[in-house]
Write an enzyme that holds these catalytic residues in place. Sequence first.
Site, PDB file in Angstrom:
ATOM      1  N   ASP A  47      83.021 -11.197  36.748  1.00  0.00           N
ATOM      2  CA  ASP A  47      81.914 -11.770  35.979  1.00  0.00           C
ATOM      3  C   ASP A  47      82.484 -12.120  34.612  1.00  0.00           C
ATOM      4  O   ASP A  47      82.183 -11.484  33.613  1.00  0.00           O
ATOM      5  CB  ASP A  47      80.808 -10.710  35.846  1.00  0.00           C
ATOM      6  CG  ASP A  47      79.666 -11.164  34.952  1.00  0.00           C
ATOM      7  OD1 ASP A  47      79.522 -12.382  34.752  1.00  0.00           O
ATOM      8  OD2 ASP A  47      78.931 -10.298  34.447  1.00  0.00           O
ATOM      9  N   TYR A  58      72.337 -22.381  32.743  1.00  0.00           N
ATOM     10  CA  TYR A  58      73.768 -22.685  32.831  1.00  0.00           C
ATOM     11  C   TYR A  58      73.933 -24.207  32.943  1.00  0.00           C
ATOM     12  O   TYR A  58      73.041 -24.887  33.466  1.00  0.00           O
ATOM     13  CB  TYR A  58      74.410 -21.971  34.035  1.00  0.00           C
ATOM     14  CG  TYR A  58      74.678 -20.492  33.799  1.00  0.00           C
ATOM     15  CD1 TYR A  58      74.843 -19.981  32.514  1.00  0.00           C
ATOM     16  CD2 TYR A  58      74.775 -19.600  34.861  1.00  0.00           C
ATOM     17  CE1 TYR A  58      75.092 -18.631  32.297  1.00  0.00           C
ATOM     18  CE2 TYR A  58      75.026 -18.245  34.652  1.00  0.00           C
ATOM     19  CZ  TYR A  58      75.183 -17.774  33.363  1.00  0.00           C
ATOM     20  OH  TYR A  58      75.434 -16.443  33.155  1.00  0.00           O
ATOM     21  N   ASP A 118      92.054  -6.117  28.369  1.00  0.00           N
ATOM     22  CA  ASP A 118      92.177  -7.404  29.059  1.00  0.00           C
ATOM     23  C   ASP A 118      92.357  -7.110  30.554  1.00  0.00           C
ATOM     24  O   ASP A 118      93.253  -6.350  30.939  1.00  0.00           O
ATOM     25  CB  ASP A 118      93.409  -8.144  28.504  1.00  0.00           C
ATOM     26  CG  ASP A 118      93.520  -9.551  29.060  1.00  0.00           C
ATOM     27  OD1 ASP A 118      92.958  -9.817  30.143  1.00  0.00           O
ATOM     28  OD2 ASP A 118      94.177 -10.384  28.410  1.00  0.00           O
ATOM     29  N   GLU A 155      86.124  -4.669  30.539  1.00  0.00           N
ATOM     30  CA  GLU A 155      85.628  -5.714  29.628  1.00  0.00           C
ATOM     31  C   GLU A 155      86.565  -5.774  28.427  1.00  0.00           C
ATOM     32  O   GLU A 155      86.928  -4.744  27.874  1.00  0.00           O
ATOM     33  CB  GLU A 155      84.183  -5.369  29.214  1.00  0.00           C
ATOM     34  CG  GLU A 155      83.668  -6.052  27.960  1.00  0.00           C
ATOM     35  CD  GLU A 155      83.531  -7.563  28.078  1.00  0.00           C
ATOM     36  OE1 GLU A 155      82.866  -8.055  28.994  1.00  0.00           O
ATOM     37  OE2 GLU A 155      84.116  -8.263  27.205  1.00  0.00           O
TER      38      GLU A 155
HETATM   39  N1  AAT Z   1      76.878 -11.435  32.816  1.00  0.00           N
HETATM   40  C1  AAT Z   1      77.065 -12.353  31.744  1.00  0.00           C
HETATM   41  C2  AAT Z   1      77.944 -13.389  32.040  1.00  0.00           C
HETATM   42  C3  AAT Z   1      79.172 -13.609  31.627  1.00  0.00           C
HETATM   43  S1  AAT Z   1      79.887 -12.543  30.513  1.00  0.00           S
HETATM   44  C4  AAT Z   1      81.586 -12.700  30.618  1.00  0.00           C
HETATM   45  C5  AAT Z   1      82.309 -11.526  29.965  1.00  0.00           C
HETATM   46  O1  AAT Z   1      83.696 -11.601  30.316  1.00  0.00           O
HETATM   47  C6  AAT Z   1      82.266 -11.499  28.428  1.00  0.00           C
HETATM   48  O2  AAT Z   1      81.668 -10.295  28.016  1.00  0.00           O
HETATM   49  C7  AAT Z   1      83.736 -11.577  28.005  1.00  0.00           C
HETATM   50  O3  AAT Z   1      84.038 -10.801  26.845  1.00  0.00           O
HETATM   51  C8  AAT Z   1      84.442 -11.026  29.247  1.00  0.00           C
HETATM   52  N2  AAT Z   1      85.856 -11.420  29.387  1.00  0.00           N
HETATM   53  C9  AAT Z   1      86.413 -12.625  29.123  1.00  0.00           C
HETATM   54  N3  AAT Z   1      87.736 -12.604  29.333  1.00  0.00           N
HETATM   55  C10 AAT Z   1      88.042 -11.347  29.773  1.00  0.00           C
HETATM   56  C11 AAT Z   1      89.262 -10.698  30.142  1.00  0.00           C
HETATM   57  N4  AAT Z   1      90.434 -11.351  30.104  1.00  0.00           N
HETATM   58  N5  AAT Z   1      89.214  -9.404  30.547  1.00  0.00           N
HETATM   59  C12 AAT Z   1      88.030  -8.732  30.581  1.00  0.00           C
HETATM   60  N6  AAT Z   1      86.839  -9.297  30.236  1.00  0.00           N
HETATM   61  C13 AAT Z   1      86.846 -10.593  29.825  1.00  0.00           C
HETATM   62  C14 AAT Z   1      79.807 -14.817  32.214  1.00  0.00           C
HETATM   63  C15 AAT Z   1      78.900 -15.995  32.154  1.00  0.00           C
HETATM   64  C16 AAT Z   1      79.403 -17.179  32.887  1.00  0.00           C
HETATM   65  C17 AAT Z   1      78.999 -18.450  32.215  1.00  0.00           C
HETATM   66  C18 AAT Z   1      79.127 -19.622  33.106  1.00  0.00           C
HETATM   67  N7  AAT Z   1      79.116 -20.868  32.381  1.00  0.00           N
END
Ligand code: AAT
Length: 292
Positions: free
Chosen positions: A159, A228, A140, A109
């Site tokens: 996700d 959503y 990242d 994350e």
């Molecule tokens: N389960 C909840 C749904 C999510 S959360 C998406 C997560 O991805 C966030 O916590 C964000 O900080 C993380 N994230 C974003 N970019 C990166 C990256 N490059 N590397 C690692 N983590 C990342 C998603 C909901 C979907 C919504 C649909 N419209």
Amino acid sequence: KDDKRMYFNNPMWPGEAHSLEVKEILFKERSKFQEVLVFESATYGKVLVLDGILQLTERDEFAYQEMIAHLPLCSIKSPKNVLVVGGGDGGVLRELARHSSVELIDICEIDQMVIDVSKMFFPDLAVGFEDPRVHLHIEDALEFIKRVPKGKYDAIIVDSSDPVGPAQDLVEKPFFEMIANALRPGGVLCNMAESMWLHTHLINDMISACREVFKGSVHYAWANVPTYPSGVIGFILCSTEGPPVDFRNPVNPIEDLEGALEHERELRFYNSQIHRAAFALPSFVRKQVSCL
Ligand code: AAT
């Protein structure tokens, strides 16, 4: 006029907006990556919003988390090593815990603040981090994935947020190539893939990139999640070359997994019937989304 412009200008769904009544703002801060907001809503419980985009509500989060976790894990026998990309709220981890065959869960994350906020306000999701199989990497995913040894994982779950902001590169072919490299032969990817009502173009691009990279199978599934945009969310499921994977028929049915249903939290959306049904696509989608 300004309100109207602000309300309807999200590039992912221009001209429309879904509202929830705010009872109380519980948290609002800018992290290094995004604006993190939590509020108590009138009818959907607490809500997590990143950069103005709703990520989850307490009332309907289970539909998304159960589907994105169990669609891939129930499609292969005895998954052991799993990677979650994004998912800092912990909800997907909570669902993976139902699979007793799983030995290792890495989660990558980008934003520590999402994890901290989840632990503060969403204990029913953050509980996922308490599993001793979980190893957290704050980075990242685009960088993390480069260092993963070839063939390490049986399943990878992406996700991540919508492709505006830190998740932009996570829908592109170079990322999929690194994912495929990190999977064993016949390993599986499940990637959040937006709404068939709003994002046919993006879905098409993601599917074409996946078709080029994943030489096993590529499929699209969907579920409805009321909060959503347009009320639906999709998933791209892919497998690498190797033992064939037929995503549409779960070979590792959740109903047969020891402990999965007797877990202290019952499954509220996913079951084997929903799994099979999720791959049935409306005719307009079959027509507009190529190569399915
Ligand atoms: N389960 C909840 C749904 C999510 S959360 C998406 C997560 O991805 C966030 O916590 C964000 O900080 C993380 N994230 C974003 N970019 C990166 C990256 N490059 N590397 C690692 N983590 C990342 C998603 C909901 C979907 C919504 C649909 N419209």
